[in-house]
Design an enzyme around this catalytic site. Structure first.
Site, PDB file in Angstrom:
ATOM      1  N   GLY A 239      37.709  25.418   6.081  1.00  0.00           N
ATOM      2  CA  GLY A 239      38.821  24.728   6.806  1.00  0.00           C
ATOM      3  C   GLY A 239      40.305  25.405   6.925  1.00  0.00           C
ATOM      4  O   GLY A 239      41.037  25.033   7.570  1.00  0.00           O
ATOM      5  N   GLU A 276      32.436  27.573   2.751  1.00  0.00           N
ATOM      6  CA  GLU A 276      31.974  27.322   4.161  1.00  0.00           C
ATOM      7  C   GLU A 276      32.839  27.507   5.122  1.00  0.00           C
ATOM      8  O   GLU A 276      33.078  26.618   5.916  1.00  0.00           O
ATOM      9  CB  GLU A 276      31.402  25.939   3.923  1.00  0.00           C
ATOM     10  CG  GLU A 276      30.458  25.434   2.758  1.00  0.00           C
ATOM     11  CD  GLU A 276      30.402  23.898   2.857  1.00  0.00           C
ATOM     12  OE1 GLU A 276      31.243  23.118   3.545  1.00  0.00           O
ATOM     13  OE2 GLU A 276      29.682  23.391   1.874  1.00  0.00           O
ATOM     14  N   PRO A 277      33.197  28.887   5.208  1.00  0.00           N
ATOM     15  CA  PRO A 277      34.353  28.877   6.281  1.00  0.00           C
ATOM     16  C   PRO A 277      33.449  29.025   7.769  1.00  0.00           C
ATOM     17  O   PRO A 277      32.475  29.603   7.816  1.00  0.00           O
ATOM     18  CB  PRO A 277      34.906  30.220   5.955  1.00  0.00           C
ATOM     19  CG  PRO A 277      33.894  31.060   5.433  1.00  0.00           C
ATOM     20  CD  PRO A 277      33.062  30.165   4.689  1.00  0.00           C
ATOM     21  N   GLY A 278      34.014  28.617   8.956  1.00  0.00           N
ATOM     22  CA  GLY A 278      33.435  28.673  10.067  1.00  0.00           C
ATOM     23  C   GLY A 278      34.461  29.178  11.177  1.00  0.00           C
ATOM     24  O   GLY A 278      34.289  30.332  11.424  1.00  0.00           O
ATOM     25  N   ARG A 315      37.698  21.756  23.616  1.00  0.00           N
ATOM     26  CA  ARG A 315      38.723  21.467  22.563  1.00  0.00           C
ATOM     27  C   ARG A 315      40.095  21.026  23.267  1.00  0.00           C
ATOM     28  O   ARG A 315      40.653  19.799  22.699  1.00  0.00           O
ATOM     29  CB  ARG A 315      39.089  22.537  21.709  1.00  0.00           C
ATOM     30  CG  ARG A 315      37.455  23.128  21.167  1.00  0.00           C
ATOM     31  CD  ARG A 315      37.840  24.403  20.183  1.00  0.00           C
ATOM     32  NE  ARG A 315      38.668  23.662  18.994  1.00  0.00           N
ATOM     33  CZ  ARG A 315      39.999  23.701  18.761  1.00  0.00           C
ATOM     34  NH1 ARG A 315      40.662  24.761  19.692  1.00  0.00           N
ATOM     35  NH2 ARG A 315      40.506  23.344  17.715  1.00  0.00           N
ATOM     36  N   TYR A 319      41.086  17.398  21.479  1.00  0.00           N
ATOM     37  CA  TYR A 319      42.054  17.702  20.295  1.00  0.00           C
ATOM     38  C   TYR A 319      43.257  17.915  20.811  1.00  0.00           C
ATOM     39  O   TYR A 319      44.051  18.393  19.914  1.00  0.00           O
ATOM     40  CB  TYR A 319      41.462  18.600  19.507  1.00  0.00           C
ATOM     41  CG  TYR A 319      40.014  18.552  18.858  1.00  0.00           C
ATOM     42  CD1 TYR A 319      39.345  17.515  18.202  1.00  0.00           C
ATOM     43  CD2 TYR A 319      39.168  19.778  19.367  1.00  0.00           C
ATOM     44  CE1 TYR A 319      38.090  17.494  17.599  1.00  0.00           C
ATOM     45  CE2 TYR A 319      37.894  19.690  19.028  1.00  0.00           C
ATOM     46  CZ  TYR A 319      37.427  18.573  18.013  1.00  0.00           C
ATOM     47  OH  TYR A 319      36.017  18.454  17.974  1.00  0.00           O
ATOM     48  N   CYS A 347      35.635  16.099  37.732  1.00  0.00           N
ATOM     49  CA  CYS A 347      36.587  15.028  38.445  1.00  0.00           C
ATOM     50  C   CYS A 347      37.210  14.103  37.398  1.00  0.00           C
ATOM     51  O   CYS A 347      36.597  13.070  37.318  1.00  0.00           O
ATOM     52  CB  CYS A 347      35.640  14.498  39.292  1.00  0.00           C
ATOM     53  SG  CYS A 347      34.623  15.349  40.531  1.00  0.00           S
ATOM     54  N   GLU A 348      38.099  14.649  36.474  1.00  0.00           N
ATOM     55  CA  GLU A 348      38.654  13.737  35.704  1.00  0.00           C
ATOM     56  C   GLU A 348      39.856  14.341  35.124  1.00  0.00           C
ATOM     57  O   GLU A 348      40.057  15.694  34.880  1.00  0.00           O
ATOM     58  CB  GLU A 348      37.689  13.121  34.431  1.00  0.00           C
ATOM     59  CG  GLU A 348      36.905  14.177  33.637  1.00  0.00           C
ATOM     60  CD  GLU A 348      36.113  13.449  32.495  1.00  0.00           C
ATOM     61  OE1 GLU A 348      36.686  12.801  31.665  1.00  0.00           O
ATOM     62  OE2 GLU A 348      35.200  13.389  32.742  1.00  0.00           O
ATOM     63  N   TYR A 376      33.670  26.417  17.846  1.00  0.00           N
ATOM     64  CA  TYR A 376      33.830  25.448  18.490  1.00  0.00           C
ATOM     65  C   TYR A 376      34.020  25.464  20.097  1.00  0.00           C
ATOM     66  O   TYR A 376      34.595  24.502  20.645  1.00  0.00           O
ATOM     67  CB  TYR A 376      34.648  24.310  17.701  1.00  0.00           C
ATOM     68  CG  TYR A 376      34.639  24.482  16.299  1.00  0.00           C
ATOM     69  CD1 TYR A 376      33.393  23.675  15.864  1.00  0.00           C
ATOM     70  CD2 TYR A 376      35.399  24.873  15.375  1.00  0.00           C
ATOM     71  CE1 TYR A 376      33.261  23.743  14.427  1.00  0.00           C
ATOM     72  CE2 TYR A 376      35.215  25.133  13.877  1.00  0.00           C
ATOM     73  CZ  TYR A 376      34.088  24.298  13.565  1.00  0.00           C
ATOM     74  OH  TYR A 376      33.789  24.333  12.290  1.00  0.00           O
TER      75      TYR A 376
HETATM   76  N1  LLP Z   1      31.714  22.548   6.022  1.00  0.00           N
HETATM   77  C1  LLP Z   1      31.646  21.284   6.477  1.00  0.00           C
HETATM   78  C2  LLP Z   1      31.050  20.453   5.690  1.00  0.00           C
HETATM   79  C3  LLP Z   1      32.507  20.992   7.685  1.00  0.00           C
HETATM   80  O1  LLP Z   1      32.102  19.691   8.114  1.00  0.00           O
HETATM   81  C4  LLP Z   1      33.051  22.025   8.329  1.00  0.00           C
HETATM   82  C5  LLP Z   1      33.584  21.743   9.651  1.00  0.00           C
HETATM   83  C6  LLP Z   1      33.175  23.265   7.876  1.00  0.00           C
HETATM   84  C7  LLP Z   1      32.702  23.496   6.610  1.00  0.00           C
HETATM   85  C8  LLP Z   1      33.656  24.534   8.480  1.00  0.00           C
HETATM   86  O2  LLP Z   1      35.101  24.179   8.875  1.00  0.00           O
HETATM   87  P1  LLP Z   1      36.083  25.437   9.416  1.00  0.00           P
HETATM   88  O3  LLP Z   1      35.953  26.648   8.429  1.00  0.00           O
HETATM   89  O4  LLP Z   1      35.461  25.735  10.552  1.00  0.00           O
HETATM   90  O5  LLP Z   1      37.586  24.903   9.635  1.00  0.00           O
HETATM   91  N2  LLP Z   1      35.038  21.018  16.717  1.00  0.00           N
HETATM   92  C9  LLP Z   1      36.335  21.009  15.890  1.00  0.00           C
HETATM   93  C10 LLP Z   1      36.080  21.307  14.189  1.00  0.00           C
HETATM   94  C11 LLP Z   1      35.360  20.395  13.554  1.00  0.00           C
HETATM   95  C12 LLP Z   1      35.117  20.993  12.186  1.00  0.00           C
HETATM   96  C13 LLP Z   1      34.081  20.102  11.377  1.00  0.00           C
HETATM   97  N3  LLP Z   1      33.589  20.619  10.001  1.00  0.00           N
HETATM   98  C14 LLP Z   1      37.190  21.751  16.229  1.00  0.00           C
HETATM   99  O6  LLP Z   1      37.056  22.241  17.758  1.00  0.00           O
HETATM  100  O7  LLP Z   1      38.319  22.139  16.159  1.00  0.00           O
END
Ligand code: LLP
Length: 423
Positions: A239, A276-278, A315, A319, A347-348, A376
Site C-alpha cells: 500500500g 506485500e508491496p506491489g 487508471r 480513478y 469513442c467515449e 496497474y
Molecule cells: N496486498 C493486497 C491484499 C492487495 O489487495 C493489494 C492491492 C496489495 C497487497 C498491493 O498494494 P500496493 O502495494 O500495490 O498498493 N488498480 C489500483 C490499485 C488496486 C490495489 C489493489 N490491492 C490502481 O491502479 O491504483
C-alpha cells in the site's frame, strides 16, 4: 529514483533509446527497467531491514513473467489473488513456500491448487472461506496454513476505490470478531493458524493510517496469545504510495515507512514478518510509450490524439489518476508550452488521459511516454474496441527483450466462435 532519463536529448530506458524501441515494436508499448525494479525491491527491503521480512511482491501490480522472474532472482516471494497469478509466480521460479494466497473470494478449486503446490499461507477473509478451506484440506489429508486478514477499521485516506481497511469495505474479518474466529480455527482439523494479515489500501501517502493499523494488529496479537493462540507471523500488507506527480508530490520514503513499522513492533524483531508491496516496486519501473496520431484544434481546446487509449491504461478513467506525460525528445530549456487535452481514439469521453496538460508544441508522429505506468497498467488493459493489447518490453542495461508480443488480429478474432446454428 528510476532509470528513465533523457540522454543526449532523448528519453532512454537505462541505455536503450525509447525511439529505437518504438521503431522495433511500434507503438503503443509498455517498457520496464530491470535496474529500477531491482532498486525499488532493494530500497524497500532495506527500509524494513531489522525486521527482515519476506517481501512477497503483489503480483497483481504487474504480473509479466519477466518482471516476476527478475524479482524472484532477488529472493522475492509473491502475494497472489487467483490461481492464474499463483501459476505465474510458480512459472517465474517463485516456490510455493514463498507464495501467499490473498483475496476475498477464493474458490475451493483455487484453494486445493494452492495446497497442492505447498502454499506458504492462505490469508483467509471470512468464516465461510475458513469452512471451505477446512473441508478442502481435510479431504486432501493436509492442514492448511492460515493467516486471517483482519479489517482494522482504519481510514487509509486514499482514493475511495482503492481503500480497503474500513469496516464498510468487503475485506477481511471484523476486528472484534477475530478472537472468536481464531479460537474456532485453532480447533479445526484442517487448519493450522500461522499468522495475521492487514492491508488497508493502496497508494497511501500518509503514514499515520499504517501506524494505527499496525498498532491495532499488535494489540490483537497480544490478546490472542494471552488467550493461548500463538500468532507467529505478521503480514503487514502493501500500500505504500509512489510519486506520480513528480514536481509537487513527495510521498513518504520506504525508510520512513520502515521506521513506523519498527516503532510499532519494537521488541518483536525475532518474529516472522511478511509484506506485500506491489505499486512501490513496479509503478516507476515502467512507462507506456505512445505516438501522436493527430493534433486537433477544436474551438479553444487543443487535443493531442494518441494511439494509446483507456484500454491500454485505464487508471485516469477509473480513478482520475494522474500520470506524468513527457515527450520522448527532450524539450530545450525555455521551450514554450501549450495546454493539451491528451486523449485516446476510443469513442467515449472517459478516454481522456489528462486535461489542459502543459507540453511543448507536439506534432503527429511525435512520441510521448506516460511515466509511473509499470503498476496497474498492462495488467488492467483490455482489448476494448478490438484494440490489440500493447506489447511489453523489458530493458536491462543496453539489452532489451520482448516480454509479451502484441497479439495479431488473427490471434484476437481466433478466440471467438460462431455457433453452428449461424452456419
Ligand atoms: N496486498 C493486497 C491484499 C492487495 O489487495 C493489494 C492491492 C496489495 C497487497 C498491493 O498494494 P500496493 O502495494 O500495490 O498498493 N488498480 C489500483 C490499485 C488496486 C490495489 C489493489 N490491492 C490502481 O491502479 O491504483
Amino acid at each position: 529514483m528510476d532509470h528513465f532519463l533523457y540522454r543526449d536529448g532523448a528519453l532512454h530506458a537505462e541505455d536503450v533509446a525509447i525511439a529505437a524501441l518504438a521503431s522495433d515494436v511500434s507503438t503503443p508499448f509498455y517498457c520496464y527497467s530491470t535496474a529500477t525494479l531491482e532498486r525499488h525491491f532493494t530500497v524497500f527491503s532495506d527500509g524494513l531491514k531489522p525486521l527482515d521480512p519476506l517481501v512477497c511482491y503483489a503480483v497483481k501490480a504487474n504480473s509479466n513473467l519477466a518482471v516476476l522472474a527478475t524479482l524472484a532472482r532477488l529472493g522475492a516471494g509473491a502475494d497472489v489473488v487467483s490461481e492464474g497469478e499463483f501459476r505465474r509466480a510458480l512459472a517465474a521460479g517463485i516456490p510455493g513456500e514463498k507464495i501467499i494466497f490473498s483475496g476475498v473470494g477464493k474458490t475451493k478449486d483455487e484453494l486445493a491448487f494452492a495446497l497442492d503446490n505447498d502454499v506458504r499461507q492462505i490469508n483467509v477473509e471470512s468464516e465461510p472461506e475458513l469452512d471451505a478451506l477446512n473441508d478442502v484440506a481435510v479431504s486432501m489429508g493436509v492442514r492448511a496454513p492460515v493467516s486471517f486478514r483482519v479489517n482494522p477499521d482504519v481510514d487509509a485516506k486514499t482514493h475511495e476505490k482503492i481503500s480497503t481497511g474500513k469496516a464498510e469495505n468487503k475485506f477481511g474479518i471484523a476486528y472484534d470478531d477475530a478472537p472468536r474466529i481464531y479460537a474456532r480455527a485453532a480447533a479445526m482439523p484442517g487448519i493450522e493458524v500461522v499468522g495475521i494479515d492487514m492491508h488497508i489500501g493502496s497508494q497511501l501517502t500518509d503514514l499515520e493510517p499504517f501506524r494505527e493499523a499496525y498498532t491495532r494488529m499488535r494489540a490483537l496479537v497480544e490478546r490472542l496469545e494471552a488467550e493461548g493462540i500463538p500468532v507467529p507471523r505478521l503480514d503487514i500488507g502493501g500500500g505504500l504510495g509512489v510519486p506520480y506527480e513528480r514536481t509537487n508530490e513527495m510521498p513518504p520514503l520506504p525508510t520512513d515507512y520502515g521506521k513506523v513499522v519498527q516503532e510499532v513492533f519494537a521488541g518483536w524483531e525475532d518474529r516472522e514478518f511478511e509484506c506485500e508491496p506491489g505499486r512501490l516496486i513496479a509503478a516507476n519501473a515502467g512507462i507506456l510509450v505512445s505516438q501522436v496520431i493527430y493534433v486537433k484544434q477544436s474551438g479553444d481546446r487543443r487535443f493531442l490524439i494518441l494511439d494509446a487509449a483507456m484500454n491500454d491504461l485505464i487508471r485516469p478513467a477509473l480513478y482520475d489518476a494522474y500520470h506524468d506525460i513527457v515527450p520522448v525528445i527532450e524539450p530545450a530549456p525555455g521551450t514554450p508550452t501549450y495546454e493539451y487535452d491528451v486523449v485516446g481514439p476510443i469513442c467515449e469521453s472517459g478516454d481522456t488521459f489528462a486535461k489542459a496538460r502543459a507540453l511543448p508544441e507536439m506534432r503527429a508522429g511525435d512520441l510521448v511516454a506516460f511515466r509511473s505506468a509499470g503498476a496497474y497498467g498492462a495488467v488492467m488493459s483490455s482489448e476494448y474496441n478490438t484494440r490489440p493489447l500493447a506489447p511489453e518490453v523489458i530493458v536491462r542495461g543496453d539489452d532489451f527483450a520482448l516480454a509479451r508480443p502484441r497479439p495479431t488480429y488473427d490471434d484476437m478474432l481466433g478466440k471467438d466462435r460462431i455457433p453452428d446454428w449461424l452456419g
